[in-house]
Design a protein around this motif. Structure first.
Motif, PDB file in Angstrom:
ATOM      1  N   LEU A 263       5.200  14.700  26.908  1.00 60.82           N
ATOM      2  CA  LEU A 263       5.376  16.046  27.443  1.00 60.82           C
ATOM      3  C   LEU A 263       5.194  17.107  26.376  1.00 60.82           C
ATOM      4  N   VAL A 264       5.284  16.702  25.128  1.00 59.12           N
ATOM      5  CA  VAL A 264       5.104  17.621  24.003  1.00 59.12           C
ATOM      6  C   VAL A 264       4.144  16.991  23.008  1.00 59.12           C
ATOM      7  N   ALA A 265       3.637  17.819  22.098  1.00 57.15           N
ATOM      8  CA  ALA A 265       2.770  17.345  21.020  1.00 57.15           C
ATOM      9  C   ALA A 265       2.965  18.247  19.812  1.00 57.15           C
ATOM     10  N   SER A 266       2.505  17.760  18.672  1.00 59.19           N
ATOM     11  CA  SER A 266       2.657  18.509  17.426  1.00 59.19           C
ATOM     12  C   SER A 266       1.516  19.495  17.240  1.00 59.19           C
ATOM     13  N   SER A 267       1.858  20.665  16.761  1.00 62.97           N
ATOM     14  CA  SER A 267       0.869  21.675  16.379  1.00 62.97           C
ATOM     15  C   SER A 267       1.357  22.295  15.084  1.00 62.97           C
ATOM     16  N   GLY A 268       0.769  21.877  13.967  1.00 65.90           N
ATOM     17  CA  GLY A 268       1.260  22.334  12.678  1.00 65.90           C
ATOM     18  C   GLY A 268       2.679  21.859  12.454  1.00 65.90           C
ATOM     19  N   GLN A 269       3.596  22.781  12.198  1.00 65.64           N
ATOM     20  CA  GLN A 269       5.000  22.454  11.966  1.00 65.64           C
ATOM     21  C   GLN A 269       5.854  22.605  13.223  1.00 65.64           C
ATOM     22  N   SER A 270       5.199  22.701  14.370  1.00 65.91           N
ATOM     23  CA  SER A 270       5.946  22.940  15.608  1.00 65.91           C
ATOM     24  C   SER A 270       5.679  21.859  16.646  1.00 65.91           C
TER      25      SER A 270
ATOM     26  N   THR B 193       2.581  20.296  29.100  1.00 61.36           N
ATOM     27  CA  THR B 193       2.599  20.123  30.544  1.00 61.36           C
ATOM     28  C   THR B 193       2.060  21.365  31.252  1.00 61.36           C
ATOM     29  N   LYS B 194       1.634  21.183  32.487  1.00 63.38           N
ATOM     30  CA  LYS B 194       1.337  22.329  33.334  1.00 63.38           C
ATOM     31  C   LYS B 194       2.649  22.956  33.810  1.00 63.38           C
ATOM     32  N   GLU B 195       3.593  22.092  34.169  1.00 62.25           N
ATOM     33  CA  GLU B 195       4.913  22.544  34.615  1.00 62.25           C
ATOM     34  C   GLU B 195       5.928  21.493  34.191  1.00 62.25           C
ATOM     35  N   CYS B 196       6.712  21.794  33.191  1.00 60.23           N
ATOM     36  CA  CYS B 196       7.703  20.847  32.692  1.00 60.23           C
ATOM     37  C   CYS B 196       8.933  20.870  33.593  1.00 60.23           C
ATOM     38  N   GLY B 197       9.188  19.749  34.261  1.00 65.20           N
ATOM     39  CA  GLY B 197      10.356  19.633  35.123  1.00 65.20           C
ATOM     40  C   GLY B 197      11.494  18.949  34.390  1.00 65.20           C
ATOM     41  N   LEU B 198      12.697  19.477  34.549  1.00 63.90           N
ATOM     42  CA  LEU B 198      13.881  18.922  33.906  1.00 63.90           C
ATOM     43  C   LEU B 198      14.978  18.746  34.950  1.00 63.90           C
ATOM     44  N   GLY B 199      15.823  17.730  34.750  1.00 67.82           N
ATOM     45  CA  GLY B 199      16.909  17.518  35.695  1.00 67.82           C
ATOM     46  C   GLY B 199      18.068  16.764  35.063  1.00 67.82           C
ATOM     47  N   ILE B 200      19.266  17.018  35.600  1.00 71.54           N
ATOM     48  CA  ILE B 200      20.462  16.274  35.215  1.00 71.54           C
ATOM     49  C   ILE B 200      20.962  15.570  36.463  1.00 71.54           C
TER      50      ILE B 200
ATOM     51  N   GLY C  24      24.923  11.856  35.133  1.00 65.29           N
ATOM     52  CA  GLY C  24      24.986  12.444  33.808  1.00 65.29           C
ATOM     53  C   GLY C  24      23.744  12.193  32.980  1.00 65.29           C
ATOM     54  N   GLU C  25      22.754  11.485  33.542  1.00 69.44           N
ATOM     55  CA  GLU C  25      21.515  11.189  32.822  1.00 69.44           C
ATOM     56  C   GLU C  25      20.589  12.400  32.859  1.00 69.44           C
ATOM     57  N   TYR C  26      19.801  12.547  31.775  1.00 70.29           N
ATOM     58  CA  TYR C  26      18.834  13.636  31.657  1.00 70.29           C
ATOM     59  C   TYR C  26      17.428  13.090  31.882  1.00 70.29           C
ATOM     60  N   VAL C  27      16.639  13.784  32.700  1.00 75.73           N
ATOM     61  CA  VAL C  27      15.264  13.342  32.974  1.00 75.73           C
ATOM     62  C   VAL C  27      14.306  14.502  32.775  1.00 75.73           C
ATOM     63  N   ALA C  28      13.056  14.157  32.447  1.00 72.18           N
ATOM     64  CA  ALA C  28      12.017  15.166  32.236  1.00 72.18           C
ATOM     65  C   ALA C  28      10.673  14.585  32.637  1.00 72.18           C
ATOM     66  N   ALA C  29       9.783  15.431  33.166  1.00 64.56           N
ATOM     67  CA  ALA C  29       8.468  14.946  33.595  1.00 64.56           C
ATOM     68  C   ALA C  29       7.559  16.119  33.916  1.00 64.56           C
ATOM     69  N   GLU C  30       6.255  15.849  33.947  1.00 66.41           N
ATOM     70  CA  GLU C  30       5.296  16.794  34.508  1.00 66.41           C
ATOM     71  C   GLU C  30       5.634  16.957  35.986  1.00 66.41           C
ATOM     72  N   ASN C  31       5.737  18.219  36.437  1.00 61.83           N
ATOM     73  CA  ASN C  31       6.166  18.463  37.817  1.00 61.83           C
ATOM     74  C   ASN C  31       5.229  19.392  38.565  1.00 61.83           C
TER      75      ASN C  31
ATOM     76  N   GLY D 141       3.397  -0.010  40.512  1.00 63.82           N
ATOM     77  CA  GLY D 141       4.791   0.085  40.095  1.00 63.82           C
ATOM     78  C   GLY D 141       5.352   1.434  40.493  1.00 63.82           C
ATOM     79  N   GLN D 142       6.656   1.540  40.510  1.00 63.44           N
ATOM     80  CA  GLN D 142       7.293   2.799  40.878  1.00 63.44           C
ATOM     81  C   GLN D 142       7.263   3.772  39.706  1.00 63.44           C
ATOM     82  N   TRP D 143       6.844   4.984  39.991  1.00 66.64           N
ATOM     83  CA  TRP D 143       6.825   6.012  38.955  1.00 66.64           C
ATOM     84  C   TRP D 143       8.250   6.418  38.599  1.00 66.64           C
ATOM     85  N   SER D 144       8.471   6.748  37.346  1.00 69.21           N
ATOM     86  CA  SER D 144       9.775   7.202  36.895  1.00 69.21           C
ATOM     87  C   SER D 144       9.580   8.269  35.830  1.00 69.21           C
ATOM     88  N   PRO D 145      10.436   9.273  35.791  1.00 68.95           N
ATOM     89  CA  PRO D 145      10.349  10.285  34.725  1.00 68.95           C
ATOM     90  C   PRO D 145      10.837   9.698  33.412  1.00 68.95           C
TER      91      PRO D 145
END
Length: 439
Positions: free
Chosen positions: A383-390, A395-402, A406-413, A329-333
């Motif tokens: 891309l995130v996980a809980s640690s205590g109250q935070s 990720t090794k490198e969190c990639g973000l894009g608009i 107008g859509e927002y995307v995020a992924a390991e980059n 299948g095609q990968w998608s963020p």
């Protein structure tokens, strides 16, 4: 690049395998050596240059002098010891990247034999991965990759013994299993020919498991990371490279696929090498297509009288259903809302996102949004996980894009995959007819 090399190796295999199949030689050991030689040639072509890696046959050992059974192919680094008057070598298990048990034909009997033979490697690894070998000083023993995989699977970050002890027992067992997977050699069964259908292949491993119900040596870490039977493969979701989130405490840890088995072999080995050496983005190519695995086995840890055991669940699928499932299948963020995007930006900039932060809670409430809803959506991105109250980035490198839409995307980059996906998406949008717009 990985797909191109896998396709090239498949061509070589298709050309050379018929020559061995037609050989008039009937001497079983010689036949075995021919197929092992072809496997070694394929592996040598698959290894990156400049890392000092070799493909050898022989034995793995530990510092106590214990030996595995004779191994057809080992991908190794460092220095080993040649067995006098033979072409075999003895290599310390800490320097063994992968071991491959080669079979001309892989059916039920050969599968059982190869499965048991690879357990001799696991047996001598125990002093290594349990920390009993005082001579070891190996950076590969870092728990960081296993910690990240566990966070992706569960949404929880575990950094110390106290946090580990606080986990539900089924999650604690998975965490410990991932640690073992992190340091142990990649174990592969490679059958040049095998089952005629994916379902028959799946049934063979299920039958093997049922015949050994209650016996030692059939926990998740005892299974090879990859089993190839002709055109089909069974692969483990240990996070390197494949991952499957826990489902109500169950770990969907084995899946089947008719995808090019040599591509899977490369992915397992290259992922380990990338963790050890850092191969670089160019090794992974476009990386915009993903395997669609068909779950075969799920395991869930149980505790009885203080001892951990495992329950197994099989996922039976008939041939008709398997044939209808896509192979890739095609990968998608992850597509995220503005609120999640803002918090991801804050995390990427080194800021803190706490569950009890009054400023964040007030901001979300002003938009009519509950923090718990945003947190749960963020956790689902893996891309995130809980640690205590935070919440923390895993990720090794969190990639973000608009996007222009107008859509927002995020992924390991870390491999540049998100950058390539965005470029393709923008190109596709630019080719739309003017009256279609960008909505």
């Amino acid at each position: 690049m990985i797909r191109t090399i896998a396709d090239l190796l498949s061509v070589i295999l298709r050309e050379e395998l018929p020559k061995l199949d037609k050989s008039p030689i009937k001497h079983a050991p010689t036949i075995g050596e021919m197929y092992e030689g072809l496997s070694s040639e394929i592996l040598n072509r698959a290894l990156p240059d400049g890392l000092g890696l070799r493909v050898v046959s022989g034995f793995a050992c530990n510092s106590q002098g214990c030996l595995s059974g004779e191994l057809d192919c080992m991908v190794v680094r460092g220095d080993g010891e040649k067995v006098p008057y033979t072409d075999l070598h003895v290599w310390h298990v800490k320097d063994v990247i992968a071991v491959i048990e080669v079979k001309k034909n892989l059916y039920s009997a050969e599968l059982r034999d190869a499965f048991d033979h690879l357990k001799t490697v696991s047996a001598i690894e125990r002093p290594y991965y349990r920390g009993e070998d005082a001579e070891l000083d190996d950076p590969d023993r870092s728990a960081a990759p296993a910690v990240r995989t566990f966070a992706e699977m569960t949404g929880r970050i575990v950094r110390d013994a106290e946090e580990l002890a606080a986990l539900p027992h089924e999650e604690e067992a998975v965490f410990r299993a991932l640690l073992l997977e992190q340091v142990s050699a990649i174990r592969v069964i490679l059958g040049m020919h095998g089952f005629k259908s994916e379902r028959a292949f799946r049934s063979s491993i299920v039958d093997h498991l049922k015949q050994n119900d209650g016996n030692n040596g059939f926990n998740p870490t005892d299974f090879p990371q990859l089993i190839i039977s002709g055109g089909y493969a069974l692969a483990k979701t240990n996070g390197r490279p494949f991952m499957a989130p826990l489902v109500d405490g169950w770990w969907p840890f084995y899946f089947s696929t008719p995808e090019n088995p040599l591509r899977l072999l490369l992915e397992f080995i290259w992922t380990r090498l990338d963790e050890a050496y850092g191969l670089g983005r160019e090794f992974w190519g476009e990386d915009l297509e993903r395997e669609v695995g068909r779950t075969l086995l799920s395991f869930r840890a149980t505790r009885n009288d203080g001892k951990i055991g495992w329950l197994a669940r099989t996922h039976e699928v008939d041939n008709e259903a398997l044939n209808k499932l896509p192979v890739t299948g095609q990968w998608s963020p992850a597509f995220v809302e503005e609120e999640e995007f803002v918090l991801l930006v804050k995390l990427r900039q080194g800021g803190e996102v706490r569950f009890d932060d009054p400023e964040i809670i007030s901001w979300l409430e002003s938009k009519g949004i509950e923090f718990d809803d945003v947190r749960n959506r963020l956790l689902r991105t893996r891309l995130v996980a809980s640690s205590g109250q935070s919440l923390e980035l895993i990720t090794k490198e969190c990639g973000l894009g608009i996007l222009p839409t107008g859509e927002y995307v995020a992924a390991e980059n870390s491999s540049g995959r998100l950058d390539r996906w965005i470029s393709r998406r923008i190109e596709a949008l630019s080719k739309r007819a003017p009256d279609e717009g960008l909505a």
